[in-house]
Scaffold this motif. Sequence first.
Motif, mmCIF file in Angstrom:
data_model
loop_
_atom_site.group_PDB
_atom_site.id
_atom_site.type_symbol
_atom_site.label_atom_id
_atom_site.label_comp_id
_atom_site.label_asym_id
_atom_site.label_seq_id
_atom_site.Cartn_x
_atom_site.Cartn_y
_atom_site.Cartn_z
ATOM 1 N N GLU A 1 0.824 -1.205 0.000
ATOM 2 C CA GLU A 1 0.000 0.000 0.000
ATOM 3 C C GLU A 1 0.860 1.257 0.000
ATOM 4 N N ARG A 2 2.000 1.191 0.677
ATOM 5 C CA ARG A 2 2.917 2.335 0.698
ATOM 6 C C ARG A 2 3.471 2.611 -0.706
ATOM 7 N N LEU A 3 3.857 1.556 -1.414
ATOM 8 C CA LEU A 3 4.361 1.724 -2.775
ATOM 9 C C LEU A 3 3.262 2.208 -3.712
ATOM 10 N N ARG A 4 2.059 1.729 -3.499
ATOM 11 C CA ARG A 4 0.927 2.206 -4.299
ATOM 12 C C ARG A 4 0.741 3.708 -4.099
ATOM 13 N N ALA A 5 0.797 4.160 -2.847
ATOM 14 C CA ALA A 5 0.639 5.584 -2.565
ATOM 15 C C ALA A 5 1.742 6.405 -3.232
ATOM 16 N N LEU A 6 2.971 5.884 -3.228
ATOM 17 C CA LEU A 6 4.075 6.573 -3.890
ATOM 18 C C LEU A 6 3.823 6.682 -5.396
ATOM 19 N N SER A 7 3.258 5.647 -5.970
ATOM 20 C CA SER A 7 3.006 5.669 -7.407
ATOM 21 C C SER A 7 1.981 6.730 -7.778
ATOM 22 N N MET A 8 1.161 7.114 -6.822
ATOM 23 C CA MET A 8 0.147 8.134 -7.071
ATOM 24 C C MET A 8 0.734 9.536 -6.930
ATOM 25 N N GLN A 9 1.885 9.679 -6.267
ATOM 26 C CA GLN A 9 2.428 10.992 -5.942
ATOM 27 C C GLN A 9 3.474 11.493 -6.932
ATOM 28 N N LEU A 10 3.998 10.630 -7.806
ATOM 29 C CA LEU A 10 5.146 11.004 -8.619
ATOM 30 C C LEU A 10 4.805 11.927 -9.784
#
Length: 249
Positions: free
Chosen positions: A47-56
């Motif tokens: 979920e943390r990596l998913r959130a990062l993918s949304m922020q880039l």
Amino acid sequence: DDAHLERMNRLCSRLDQQADRYRKKNMERLAQFDDRRNLALLMRLPERLRALSMQLGPKPRSAALYMQSAVAIEILIMCPMRIGNLVNLDIDRHLKWIKDKGKRRLVITIPGDEVKNGTPLRYELEGPSAELVSEYMERARLELCSQPSTALFPRVNGGPRNPGDLSQQIKRHFFEQTGLVVNAHLFRSLAGKIHNLVNAGDAATISHVLGDRIGTVMKSYTQFEQKAALDHYQSSVNSVRGADMMGSA
């Protein structure tokens, strides 16, 4: 003859040392998860990596790679298959979506002739795990290849990712976000460690999940059962000690 036997003994000795070094490294990496805080980092990482993918934002390929790692790690946690089977997952051949009562679940089937030990594998993902895979397929997967592809984890040319490359990507993202050293192969050992925290000694479940023979599983995961047994025994000691002290008082 004696000279030949001596050469064989030296060869076997070197092989044993290499095996011991491998087991030692594997156990050291597993020991990171004796700390429940590190285990929590593992569970929350997809979920943390998913959130990062949304922020880039302006870096679509970097975002897609974070999302790819999120899905790969989630599958390895929930369906601990070998990295060779993971990278070769094909959307048409191995994945099937089933809709039941308005909810979708993902069925992953891998025939025995594609598995190292010849045992066919069948896994199911539902809830947030299935939703993560679906989101990756819709939002991120096509950013990673320039050719039509049915590979779940495609290269730029549309073929499946190389096992070593995806494993290194998982290892890199894992270390960046948690400071822990974890490669794709470790997840099969982690399956035994995680399950034994809740159901100590249940080798049969791990045997079915990994697609390994029960004898292999019992030999490989004794270390986890020993730790759980020791905790259980020491709890008994502390209970008796506490009762004895109460009686003395």
